[in-house]
Design an enzyme around this catalytic site. Structure first.
Site, PDB file in Angstrom:
ATOM      1  N   LYS A 176     -13.772  10.629 -10.031  1.00  0.00           N
ATOM      2  CA  LYS A 176     -14.547  10.765 -11.271  1.00  0.00           C
ATOM      3  C   LYS A 176     -14.928  12.229 -11.461  1.00  0.00           C
ATOM      4  O   LYS A 176     -15.076  12.978 -10.484  1.00  0.00           O
ATOM      5  CB  LYS A 176     -15.823   9.913 -11.208  1.00  0.00           C
ATOM      6  N   ASP A 190       0.879  -1.169   0.000  1.00  0.00           N
ATOM      7  CA  ASP A 190       0.000   0.000   0.000  1.00  0.00           C
ATOM      8  C   ASP A 190       0.911   1.211   0.000  1.00  0.00           C
ATOM      9  O   ASP A 190       1.617   1.455   0.987  1.00  0.00           O
ATOM     10  CB  ASP A 190      -0.899  -0.013   1.247  1.00  0.00           C
ATOM     11  N   ILE A 191       0.895   1.988  -1.078  1.00  0.00           N
ATOM     12  CA  ILE A 191       1.863   3.088  -1.165  1.00  0.00           C
ATOM     13  C   ILE A 191       1.495   4.249  -0.231  1.00  0.00           C
ATOM     14  O   ILE A 191       2.290   5.163  -0.057  1.00  0.00           O
ATOM     15  CB  ILE A 191       2.075   3.586  -2.621  1.00  0.00           C
ATOM     16  N   ARG A 201      -8.617   1.888 -21.298  1.00  0.00           N
ATOM     17  CA  ARG A 201      -9.882   1.369 -20.750  1.00  0.00           C
ATOM     18  C   ARG A 201      -9.630   0.616 -19.438  1.00  0.00           C
ATOM     19  O   ARG A 201      -9.241  -0.557 -19.454  1.00  0.00           O
ATOM     20  CB  ARG A 201     -10.551   0.423 -21.766  1.00  0.00           C
ATOM     21  N   TYR A 254      -5.990  15.928  -9.835  1.00  0.00           N
ATOM     22  CA  TYR A 254      -5.264  14.845 -10.507  1.00  0.00           C
ATOM     23  C   TYR A 254      -4.119  15.427 -11.336  1.00  0.00           C
ATOM     24  O   TYR A 254      -2.995  14.914 -11.308  1.00  0.00           O
ATOM     25  CB  TYR A 254      -6.244  14.069 -11.403  1.00  0.00           C
TER      26      TYR A 254
END
Ligand code: NAP
Length: 276
Positions: free
Chosen positions: A95, A62-63, A231, A193
């Site tokens: 999202k 887990d980074i 994708r 992001y």
């Protein structure tokens, strides 16, 4: 201690990371570690590749968790005496229509994509063996987000002398500025992001420079890249590339031959160096 070469891919239980492990199992001469923060998702991914006749190994990672990173570091040191290939692929993205407050999105996104990736580098780069290859999966979004920064910030992020501490301060400032709702006034683009991936690309440029300064003659090559629009659960079904196609550029950089002295410290997309 094993003399076998070893490759590690972060966040590789699905998506592009899983496809990178698949390609490395076929092309890399050594042990390939599929890693996942969740052991059951990781083991399921290993089983999937085993059904394809491939033999990845598994280690939890887990980074976001320094203990988890250090456990992997100690394991690699003990079993292999170092590391030959590191692909920093793990990442997250909210999202577009997510209603989580922007300041929370900024903190959470930067935590994994920038600070987590940096922590993995801090712990694992000292383990890289001569001719090692490091690939930091960034995004073309880092370039567009850079273009959305103020001239002052652009100059800092393009600087050939910016230090890791200065970069960390800037990434921290972005998160703080979002909390005060002053990030746009302070010259930041409106994308958490994008800023996190600016951080990954600039970190890669700094780390490559440090390798030149501190480990000259060891022929380690380190680059940032964009896999393309792929994708996966992150990008959705309308993206243009399959995960295996998205893995091509990261795998190309991970397997640069020992005779290669470039690319190094670059941002690479479609196997081509892009201007920063
Ligand atoms: P994905 O399908 O959502 O997979 C992301 C992977 O990262 C998953 O395995 C996830 O694990 C893992 N991960 C997230 N947080 C983690 C943590 N704290 N520690 C360890 N693993 C963690 O996304 P993807 O599309 O394959 O993305 C892979 C990389 O490519 C990311 O860095 C992304 O930003 C970059 N990228 C993607 C695209 C695209 O079009 N897809 C374009 C440009 C760049 P869980 O299953 O446990 O969540």
């Amino acid at each position: 201690m094993s003399n076998v070469q070893v490759a590690v891919v972060t966040g590789s239980n699905k998506g592009i990371g899983l496809a990178i492990v698949r390609a490395l199992c076929k092309q890399f001469h050594g042990d390939v570690y599929l890693t996942s923060r969740d052991p059951s998702r990781g083991q399921a991914a290993v089983a999937q590749l085993q059904q394809e006749g491939l033999h990845p190994l598994f280690h939890q990672l887990d980074i976001d968790d320094l203990q988890s990173i250090r456990a992997l570091r100690d394991f690699l040191k003990e079993k292999y005496g170092g590391l030959d290939v590191l692909v920093n692929n793990a990442g997250i993205a909210f999202k577009v229509h997510d209603t989580t407050p922007f300041a929370v999105q900024a903190e959470v996104t930067l935590k994994t994509n920038f600070f987590g990736t940096r922590n993995v580098c801090t712990e694992l780069l000292p383990l890289m063996k001569p001719y090692g290859r490091v690939v930091n999966v960034s995004s073309m979004v880092s370039s567009s987000a850079l273009g959305g920064c103020s001239q002052e910030l652009q100059q800092k992020f393009r600087s050939d002398t910016i230090t890791e501490d200065e970069l960390v301060q800037l990434m921290t400032k972005f998160v703080e500025d979002t909390k005060k709702s002053v990030h746009e006034k302070e010259g930041w683009p409106n994308t958490a992001y994008g800023v996190s991936k600016i951080g990954v690309t600039v970190l890669s440029r700094i780390q490559a420079r440090l390798l030149n300064e501190q480990r000259k003659g060891e022929h380690i090559l380190l680059n940032a890249c964009c896999p393309g629009w792929v994708r996966t659960d992150m990008a959705g079904p309308k993206a243009t590339k399959s995960p295996d196609e998205g893995a091509e550029t990261p795998v190309y950089l991970a397997l640069l031959p020992s005779s290669a002295d470039a690319p190094h410290g670059q941002f690479v997309s479609n196997k081509t160096v892009k201007p920063w």
